[in-house]
Design an enzyme around this catalytic site. Structure first.
Site, PDB file in Angstrom:
ATOM      1  N   LYS A 177       0.862  -1.185   0.000  1.00 43.94           N
ATOM      2  CA  LYS A 177       0.000   0.000   0.000  1.00 43.94           C
ATOM      3  C   LYS A 177       0.896   1.233   0.000  1.00 43.94           C
ATOM      4  O   LYS A 177       1.460   1.621   1.015  1.00 43.94           O
ATOM      5  CB  LYS A 177      -0.926   0.044   1.217  1.00 43.94           C
ATOM      6  CG  LYS A 177      -2.027   1.078   1.000  1.00 43.94           C
ATOM      7  CD  LYS A 177      -2.504   1.778   2.237  1.00 43.94           C
ATOM      8  CE  LYS A 177      -1.630   2.845   2.743  1.00 43.94           C
ATOM      9  NZ  LYS A 177      -1.482   4.060   1.898  1.00 43.94           N
ATOM     10  N   GLU A 180      -1.128   7.390  -0.188  1.00 41.30           N
ATOM     11  CA  GLU A 180      -2.315   7.687  -1.004  1.00 41.30           C
ATOM     12  C   GLU A 180      -2.077   8.801  -2.015  1.00 41.30           C
ATOM     13  O   GLU A 180      -2.773   8.898  -3.016  1.00 41.30           O
ATOM     14  CB  GLU A 180      -3.518   8.019  -0.107  1.00 41.30           C
ATOM     15  CG  GLU A 180      -3.308   9.114   0.927  1.00 41.30           C
ATOM     16  CD  GLU A 180      -2.741   8.587   2.243  1.00 41.30           C
ATOM     17  OE1 GLU A 180      -1.953   7.613   2.212  1.00 41.30           O
ATOM     18  OE2 GLU A 180      -3.072   9.155   3.296  1.00 41.30           O
ATOM     19  N   GLY A 230       7.395   5.339   7.399  1.00 44.15           N
ATOM     20  CA  GLY A 230       6.541   6.513   7.542  1.00 44.15           C
ATOM     21  C   GLY A 230       6.847   7.221   8.843  1.00 44.15           C
ATOM     22  O   GLY A 230       7.937   7.073   9.405  1.00 44.15           O
ATOM     23  N   GLY A 231       5.894   7.980   9.331  1.00 48.30           N
ATOM     24  CA  GLY A 231       6.115   8.799  10.520  1.00 48.30           C
ATOM     25  C   GLY A 231       6.032   7.996  11.812  1.00 48.30           C
ATOM     26  O   GLY A 231       5.470   6.893  11.854  1.00 48.30           O
ATOM     27  N   THR A 234       2.365   7.138  13.178  1.00 46.60           N
ATOM     28  CA  THR A 234       1.739   6.019  12.465  1.00 46.60           C
ATOM     29  C   THR A 234       2.482   4.716  12.772  1.00 46.60           C
ATOM     30  O   THR A 234       1.857   3.664  12.938  1.00 46.60           O
ATOM     31  CB  THR A 234       1.752   6.259  10.935  1.00 46.60           C
ATOM     32  OG1 THR A 234       1.449   7.616  10.672  1.00 46.60           O
ATOM     33  CG2 THR A 234       0.745   5.378  10.238  1.00 46.60           C
ATOM     34  N   GLY A 235       3.792   4.803  12.854  1.00 45.82           N
ATOM     35  CA  GLY A 235       4.593   3.605  13.138  1.00 45.82           C
ATOM     36  C   GLY A 235       4.193   2.951  14.451  1.00 45.82           C
ATOM     37  O   GLY A 235       4.104   1.728  14.559  1.00 45.82           O
ATOM     38  N   GLU A 252      10.663   1.722   9.623  1.00 46.88           N
ATOM     39  CA  GLU A 252      11.603   2.775   9.220  1.00 46.88           C
ATOM     40  C   GLU A 252      10.891   4.089   9.454  1.00 46.88           C
ATOM     41  O   GLU A 252      10.010   4.465   8.675  1.00 46.88           O
ATOM     42  CB  GLU A 252      11.956   2.636   7.730  1.00 46.88           C
ATOM     43  CG  GLU A 252      12.775   1.420   7.390  1.00 46.88           C
ATOM     44  CD  GLU A 252      14.192   1.481   7.931  1.00 46.88           C
ATOM     45  OE1 GLU A 252      14.682   2.595   8.189  1.00 46.88           O
ATOM     46  OE2 GLU A 252      14.785   0.420   8.123  1.00 46.88           O
ATOM     47  N   CYS A 286      13.840  11.570   5.177  1.00 49.26           N
ATOM     48  CA  CYS A 286      13.901  11.074   6.560  1.00 49.26           C
ATOM     49  C   CYS A 286      15.260  11.340   7.186  1.00 49.26           C
ATOM     50  O   CYS A 286      15.362  11.544   8.379  1.00 49.26           O
ATOM     51  CB  CYS A 286      13.558   9.597   6.596  1.00 49.26           C
ATOM     52  SG  CYS A 286      14.525   8.637   5.444  1.00 49.26           S
ATOM     53  N   GLU A 391      10.445  16.364  14.222  1.00 50.49           N
ATOM     54  CA  GLU A 391      10.772  16.318  12.797  1.00 50.49           C
ATOM     55  C   GLU A 391       9.835  17.271  12.050  1.00 50.49           C
ATOM     56  O   GLU A 391       8.620  17.189  12.186  1.00 50.49           O
ATOM     57  CB  GLU A 391      10.548  14.878  12.301  1.00 50.49           C
ATOM     58  CG  GLU A 391      10.973  14.665  10.873  1.00 50.49           C
ATOM     59  CD  GLU A 391      10.590  13.283  10.352  1.00 50.49           C
ATOM     60  OE1 GLU A 391       9.472  12.815  10.635  1.00 50.49           O
ATOM     61  OE2 GLU A 391      11.412  12.680   9.652  1.00 50.49           O
TER      62      GLU A 391
HETATM   63  P1  NAD Z   1       2.768   8.642   7.361  1.00 45.32           P
HETATM   64  O1  NAD Z   1       3.142   7.932   8.618  1.00 45.32           O
HETATM   65  O2  NAD Z   1       1.747   9.687   7.426  1.00 45.32           O
HETATM   66  O3  NAD Z   1       2.288   7.612   6.256  1.00 45.32           O
HETATM   67  C1  NAD Z   1       3.086   6.539   5.842  1.00 45.32           C
HETATM   68  C2  NAD Z   1       2.199   5.471   5.270  1.00 45.32           C
HETATM   69  O4  NAD Z   1       1.390   4.931   6.305  1.00 45.32           O
HETATM   70  C3  NAD Z   1       1.245   5.948   4.183  1.00 45.32           C
HETATM   71  O5  NAD Z   1       1.151   4.973   3.173  1.00 45.32           O
HETATM   72  C4  NAD Z   1      -0.072   6.063   4.936  1.00 45.32           C
HETATM   73  O6  NAD Z   1      -1.213   5.947   4.114  1.00 45.32           O
HETATM   74  C5  NAD Z   1       0.041   4.893   5.878  1.00 45.32           C
HETATM   75  N1  NAD Z   1      -0.820   4.932   7.060  1.00 45.32           N
HETATM   76  C6  NAD Z   1      -1.325   6.006   7.705  1.00 45.32           C
HETATM   77  N2  NAD Z   1      -2.073   5.603   8.752  1.00 45.32           N
HETATM   78  C7  NAD Z   1      -2.042   4.260   8.782  1.00 45.32           C
HETATM   79  C8  NAD Z   1      -2.602   3.264   9.627  1.00 45.32           C
HETATM   80  N3  NAD Z   1      -3.358   3.565  10.673  1.00 45.32           N
HETATM   81  N4  NAD Z   1      -2.336   1.958   9.369  1.00 45.32           N
HETATM   82  C9  NAD Z   1      -1.563   1.618   8.314  1.00 45.32           C
HETATM   83  N5  NAD Z   1      -1.018   2.512   7.470  1.00 45.32           N
HETATM   84  C10 NAD Z   1      -1.228   3.821   7.713  1.00 45.32           C
HETATM   85  O7  NAD Z   1       4.143   9.189   6.778  1.00 45.32           O
HETATM   86  P2  NAD Z   1       4.337  10.072   5.490  1.00 45.32           P
HETATM   87  O8  NAD Z   1       3.876  11.428   5.839  1.00 45.32           O
HETATM   88  O9  NAD Z   1       3.790   9.388   4.299  1.00 45.32           O
HETATM   89  O10 NAD Z   1       5.927  10.025   5.354  1.00 45.32           O
HETATM   90  C11 NAD Z   1       6.759  10.867   6.059  1.00 45.32           C
HETATM   91  C12 NAD Z   1       7.410  10.135   7.214  1.00 45.32           C
HETATM   92  O11 NAD Z   1       8.100   8.982   6.746  1.00 45.32           O
HETATM   93  C13 NAD Z   1       8.457  10.995   7.882  1.00 45.32           C
HETATM   94  O12 NAD Z   1       8.351  10.886   9.277  1.00 45.32           O
HETATM   95  C14 NAD Z   1       9.766  10.373   7.417  1.00 45.32           C
HETATM   96  O13 NAD Z   1      10.848  10.592   8.268  1.00 45.32           O
HETATM   97  C15 NAD Z   1       9.407   8.934   7.312  1.00 45.32           C
HETATM   98  N6  NAD Z   1      10.326   8.234   6.412  1.00 45.32           N
HETATM   99  C16 NAD Z   1      11.275   7.397   6.952  1.00 45.32           C
HETATM  100  C17 NAD Z   1      12.185   6.764   6.122  1.00 45.32           C
HETATM  101  C18 NAD Z   1      13.258   5.851   6.690  1.00 45.32           C
HETATM  102  O14 NAD Z   1      13.939   5.198   5.912  1.00 45.32           O
HETATM  103  N7  NAD Z   1      13.439   5.779   7.992  1.00 45.32           N
HETATM  104  C19 NAD Z   1      12.127   6.967   4.756  1.00 45.32           C
HETATM  105  C20 NAD Z   1      11.152   7.818   4.226  1.00 45.32           C
HETATM  106  C21 NAD Z   1      10.256   8.445   5.080  1.00 45.32           C
END
Ligand code: NAD
Length: 500
Positions: A177, A180, A230-231, A234-235, A252, A286, A391
């Site tokens: 996934k 979006e 992701g963030g 959410t993680g 990550e 990131c 961040e």
């Molecule tokens: P986000 O956490 O908002 O979203 C990431 C993904 O999670 C998206 O696909 C989103 O649709 C999905 N998501 C959201 N809520 C969810 C849920 N409840 N259950 C399952 N999936 C869900 O992050 P973002 O805004 O897309 O990306 C930015 C973040 O990603 C920043 O914090 C950045 O540091 C991090 N990031 C980390 C790395 C790394 O390698 N460590 C690389 C790229 C980005």
């Protein structure tokens, strides 16, 4: 880009969402419509999970010789190199990033597929010395199973490829996934995988949001592992949901990465790389060097020079040759970045440049049509302020100062994140000492941002768990099984046979 909203790839077929819902994808550089995609809901993701489960349990995929799976990945790498222009354009339209950056990303992604393609057949297992001549004991590696992959919007295909390539190398099946806002290169990749020989059901894609299309990937008991980029917020949700079924979790997450600059650093190179660290892709990286930690004796000169150069950065759209950096991903994200800067000011920090929406025209770009933000340098900060702790994921950088080596290390490690950091000095011993003491998953010495597919990537502390890339990034997708055979079985006599 596409008028066909059958954008879910499930069991080798393109489908629309069961609800019939769609989402418009617009380029953040100018608001132009890029495509209309299906907005998957829970039932669509569950259908994709079922397909991946069947392909894993009933198909021949997991038993395919690893070298053949590796061969498929090499074909994917080749296909991506051939179609680089198409993929790069799609990535730039979704993200607004400069086409040259997307092209570099596509090269890196092809290298990633190639690396895991070559690794696939290696390290099949090992013999264990059981200390008994009657025992054959071995460790064999098997695929984890069905993997749920959730990826972000900043490097859409790169982050997904770091999961897809090792998962295929290991023999897993998966449901991806993507974020979006940026689904198009993931869609193109499904066709590439199919062309390279990935059987139906092995690779599945759902386009949609997190709470509906994404959440089942961390919740469903038929998913064996969830790999999330992701963030932090959410993680944590993903990890908590995954705990219910004790699935394997790889995270990550974000970073608040220190860029430590000693007075004896090559000044011009340090300033130039500090700009790259903070402002490439408008800081939506990131590993962005969002905290400059500079030795007090050069702090003023360094900051003045950084501000002068930051003010000069040219913003613009993906196909504007004059542009050096692009827009933020969305209106909401730009507002979030601005609120972060305003909170810093309210806490007493000083905005030396930027700190505002970028407007007007620049090169051939009409900045008013996109979500641009001026490169921002913030000084007079104190540890503990939100601008130093949180961040921003935007084009902002803070300046902190240190007095000596211990002070530099203490400040650089004073974060709940631990993704990446850099140290700038011409003293090789000092560079090594500081690198050893930084609690971050990647440390650059006299550089910023490079990464290699053969070198592990990931975070200490709340930047995540597990690693992507390198041999460890392959291991994430494999289970180690111990097979123990007694070749001369006999009676143990542990329990007495009283009938005898
Ligand atoms: P986000 O956490 O908002 O979203 C990431 C993904 O999670 C998206 O696909 C989103 O649709 C999905 N998501 C959201 N809520 C969810 C849920 N409840 N259950 C399952 N999936 C869900 O992050 P973002 O805004 O897309 O990306 C930015 C973040 O990603 C920043 O914090 C950045 O540091 C991090 N990031 C980390 C790395 C790394 O390698 N460590 C690389 C790229 C980005």
């Amino acid at each position: 880009m596409t008028a066909d909203t059958a954008t879910l790839y499930i069991d080798g077929r393109w489908e629309a969402a069961a609800s019939g819902k769609t989402r418009e994808i617009r380029c953040p550089a100018d608001g132009e419509l890029v495509g209309l995609v299906s907005e998957a809901g829970r039932e669509d993701t569950e259908r994709a999970i079922a397909a991946a489960r069947r392909a894993f349990d009933e198909g021949s995929w997991a038993a395919l010789p690893a070298g053949e799976r590796g061969g498929i990945l090499l074909k994917v790498a080749e296909g991506l190199r051939e179609k680089k222009a198409e993929f790069a354009k799609a990535e730039s339209l979704d993200t607004g990033k400069r086409i040259v950056e997307s092209e570099i990303d596509m090269d890196d992604i092809a290298n990633c597929f190639e690396y895991f393609g070559r690794l696939a057949a290696n390290e099949a297992g090992r013999l264990v010395d059981a200390g008994d001549p009657n025992v054959v004991s071995r460790i064999q590696y098997e695929p984890v199973g069905v993997v749920g992959m959730i990826s972000p919007w900043n490097y859409p295909l790169l982050q997904a490829a770091w999961k897809i390539a090792p998962a295929i190398a290991a023999g897993c099946t998966f449901v991806l996934k993507p974020a979006e806002l940026t689904p198009h290169t993931a869609m193109l990749t499904m066709s590439l995988l199919e062309e390279a020989g990935v059987p139906a059901g092995v690779a599945n894609l759902v386009t949609g949001d997190g709470p509906n299309a994404g959440a089942p990937l961390s919740e469903h008991e038929d998913v064996d592992m969830v790999s999330f980029t992701g963030g932090l917020v959410t993680g944590k949700k993903v990890a908590a949901a995954a705990a219910e079924t004790v699935k394997k979790v790889a995270l990550e997450l974000g970073g608040k990465n220190p860029n430590v600059i000693f007075a004896d650093a090559d000044f011009d190179a340090a300033v130039d790389n500090a700009l790259n660290g903070a402002f490439v892709h408008s800081g939506q990286v990131c590993s962005a060097g969002a905290r400059i930690v500079v030795e007090e004796s050069i702090a003023e000169r360094f900051t003045d020079e950084l501000v002068r150069r930051a003010k000069d950065i040219r913003l613009g759209g993906p196909f504007d040759d004059a542009a050096e950096s692009g827009p933020l991903i969305s209106k909401a994200h730009r507002e979030k970045v601005d609120a972060y800067v305003r909170a810093g000011e309210a806490e007493g920090a000083r905005v030396r440049c930027g700190g505002a929406f970028a407007t007007g025209t620049s090169g051939s770009s009409d900045l008013d049509k996109g979500f641009y933000y001026e490169p921002t340098v913030i000084d007079q900060v104190k540890q503990g302020m939100s601008v130093v702790v949180d961040e921003a994921f935007g084009p902002t950088v803070t300046i902190e100062t240190f007095t000596d080596e211990d002070d530099a290390v203490r400040i650089a490690n004073d974060t709940h994140y631990g993704l990446a950091g850099a140290v700038w000095t011409q003293d090789a011993s000092k560079a090594q000492r500081v690198a050893n003491r930084l609690r971050h998953g990647t440390v650059w010495i006299n550089d910023f941002h490079p990464y290699l597919p053969q070198a592990e990537w990931g975070g200490f502390k709340q930047s995540g768990s597990g690693r992507e890339l390198g041999p460890t990034g392959f291991e994430e997708y494999r289970e180690a099984k111990h097979v123990y055979q007694n070749i001369n079985p006999g009676v143990t006599g542990w329990f007495e046979d009283r009938s005898a």
